[in-house]
Design an enzyme around this catalytic site. Structure first.
Site, short mmCIF file in Angstrom:
data_model
loop_
_atom_site.label_atom_id
_atom_site.label_comp_id
_atom_site.label_asym_id
_atom_site.label_seq_id
_atom_site.Cartn_x
_atom_site.Cartn_y
_atom_site.Cartn_z
N LYS A 181 -46.24 -105.46 14.45
CA LYS A 181 -46.42 -103.83 13.67
C LYS A 181 -47.14 -103.33 12.82
CE LYS A 181 -42.22 -105.89 12.70
NZ LYS A 181 -40.99 -106.72 12.58
N ASP A 217 -35.14 -111.55 12.37
CA ASP A 217 -34.41 -110.51 12.21
C ASP A 217 -32.90 -110.22 12.64
OD1 ASP A 217 -36.16 -109.66 13.69
OD2 ASP A 217 -36.46 -107.55 12.55
C1 BGC Z 1 -41.28 -108.17 16.06
C2 BGC Z 1 -40.00 -109.61 15.96
C3 BGC Z 1 -39.13 -108.43 14.83
C4 BGC Z 1 -39.08 -107.33 15.78
C5 BGC Z 1 -38.44 -106.51 14.92
C6 BGC Z 1 -41.54 -107.54 16.87
O1 BGC Z 1 -42.53 -106.99 16.82
O2 BGC Z 1 -42.17 -109.31 17.14
O3 BGC Z 1 -39.96 -110.98 15.03
O4 BGC Z 1 -37.51 -109.12 15.51
O5 BGC Z 1 -40.64 -106.37 15.84
O6 BGC Z 1 -38.38 -106.60 13.80
#
Ligand code: BGC
Length: 478
Positions: A181, A217
């Site tokens: 992200k 989360d």
């Molecule tokens: C992460 C996860 C997370 C999800 C939602 C992803 O990019 O790898 O760990 O739960 O985003 O936030």
């Protein structure tokens, strides 16, 4: 504007005699029909995901699996909780939240939870600098929050919702597998995230904290809903990122010793596709968005679904339509040509238009585009194509999880509640409905209730810290 059934259009030749408007509409449909996935194709995605999930759980196959199925050391119990004040942190997107969670007794239900929170935006340089810069910034925010609430003198228990892939060795010890992200802070991958936080708090030296739990989360969301509904054994997030967790039989969680009971597994399904499983479903637009992202080749399933990429995907599709002379008289504005300019919230705004196109026009004018009525309709169709595919693909993922739970439990009808959260899930006008529909279609024989979690990330982390859910270690060692 007619919405010609997707896929079917693909092979249709556009007749030369069509009026120019009809011809334009048909050509647009031809481009967008590629986004439509038939149910059979979704079932193929599910089949491949199931395979990767099995590989992720297995000791021998784990390293090669694209879906890592990370054990979380969180088990569900109906035991009571500690009461008192807890600090919850929530890091996972551009915002970082600090919360004070008061877990108390309630006459009727035995407990109640009250929260106060503050949001801090994470500066770009903290996201992409060094781990020390990021965690120093986090410690600075906690310090500010404690000062504001006159709590600096107390050493409170802290639950940390850290929304990235973490390989746990215990509930309060876990190593970051890789950033997702848009985070890139160097020196964090491969390190124990709880230590990074503890060290930063120590470096400041102006307050103390007892870091008792770190959770994803999805897990926090599941736990916060489980608190109200004991059938909640799945958590899903469709926000900046996309992911799900669920309660798996301990026997199947080969990476952790013990055979009894169930443990929550963080699937990290966003990484699905890394072994080529999505190649025939990914389009030229997906490849372009991936190539220009901070983590090319990674999180390919997430890139088809989540809010971090949805707006950008639409932008790239619009540019294609412009290049074919089908939109804005073949001319894109400077803004539309700029990467990242088409925010995911624009997709929601455009699809929320009530039919008078006002909302669409005003959104497009923010991008320096003056749009005709037909342009507006075409832009809306592009948004719908991208978000509908996202909802159905995400539905295929969740159905894979629910089906495997039903099989494992050998139940004719599995009654299950799913705790869900995330900006796309909550704010997009039609995502939820299409997503739920796809899950129910692809997971028949399941009685599924969706619960939207409120402040799930913070509440869940605090509840885990409060011992509502005992760690696996406790349960297994009993
Ligand atoms: C992460 C996860 C997370 C999800 C939602 C992803 O990019 O790898 O760990 O739960 O985003 O936030």
């Amino acid at each position: 504007m007619p919405c010609v059934s997707p896929r079917r259009m693909m092979k249709m030749k556009v007749p030369k005699t069509c009026s120019s408007i009809l011809r334009r509409i048909l050509m647009v449909d031809q481009v967008l029909s590629e986004f439509w996935l038939e149910t059979e194709e979704l079932k193929e995605v599910m089949r491949r995901m199931q395979l990767e999930m099995d590989r992720g759980l297995g000791v021998v196959t784990h390293d090669q699996a694209s879906v890592k199925m990370l054990p979380t050391y969180v088990c569900l119990t109906t035991d009571g909780s500690d009461v008192g004040d807890f600090i919850a942190l929530d890091l996972g997107g551009t915002n970082f939240r600090v919360m004070l969670v008061k877990v108390g007794e309630d006459e009727k239900r035995g407990w109640k939870v009250e929260t106060r929170h503050q949001v801090y935006s994470v500066p770009e340089k903290a996201m992409t600098g060094t781990a020390q810069m990021l965690f120093d910034y986090i410690a600075e925010c906690i310090s500010d929050f404690l000062s504001k609430h006159h709590l600096k003198h107390k050493k409170l228990p802290l639950g940390f919702t850290f929304s990235f892939p973490v390989r746990h060795e215990d509930i309060d010890k876990g190593f970051l597998v890789n950033w997702t992200k848009g985070f890139k802070a160097s020196g964090a991958e491969g390190n124990n995230v709880v230590s990074l936080l503890r060290d930063a708090i120590q470096r400041r030296g102006d307050f103390e904290m007892d870091v008792v739990a770190m959770v994803n989360d999805t897990v926090a969301t599941m736990i916060s809903c489980y608190y109200d509904d004991r059938s909640c054994e799945v958590g899903v997030i469709v926000g900046t990122g996309c992911n799900a967790c669920y309660m798996e039989e301990m026997q199947r969680v080969e990476l952790v010793e013990g055979e009894e009971g169930r443990m929550c597994v963080n699937t990290e399904w966003g990484a699905f596709g890394a072994n080529g499983e999505l190649e025939e479903f990914r389009l030229e637009y997906d490849r372009r968005v991936d190539r220009t992202s901070l983590n090319p080749g990674q999180q390919l399933y997430e890139k088809l679904i989540s809010g971090k990429y949805m707006g950008e995907l639409v932008r790239v599709v619009l540019l294609k339509l412009v290049s074919l002379g089908l939109l804005f008289h073949g001319r894109a504005s400077r803004q539309l040509k700029t990467r990242g300019s088409f925010q995911t919230c624009f997709v929601s705004q455009i699809e929320s238009d009530t039919g008078d196109r006002e909302q669409i026009c005003s959104t497009l004018s923010r991008l320096g585009l003056s749009a005709s009525q037909l342009d507006c309709d075409i832009v809306r169709l592009a948004c719908e194509s991208v978000s509908t595919r996202a909802a159905r693909l995400c539905g295929a993922g969740l159905a894979s999880i629910i089906n495997r739970m039903r099989e494992r439990r050998r139940q004719d009808v599995l009654k299950i509640t799913v705790g869900a959260d995330g900006s796309v899930y909550k704010l997009h006008p039609c995502f939820q409905e299409k997503f739920h529909k796809a899950v129910r279609e692809l997971a028949p024989c399941c009685d599924i209730t969706f619960v939207q979690s409120e402040e799930g990330s913070g509440r869940g982390a605090a509840l885990i810290s409060a011992g509502v859910c005992k760690t696996a270690a406790c349960v297994l060692n009993k």
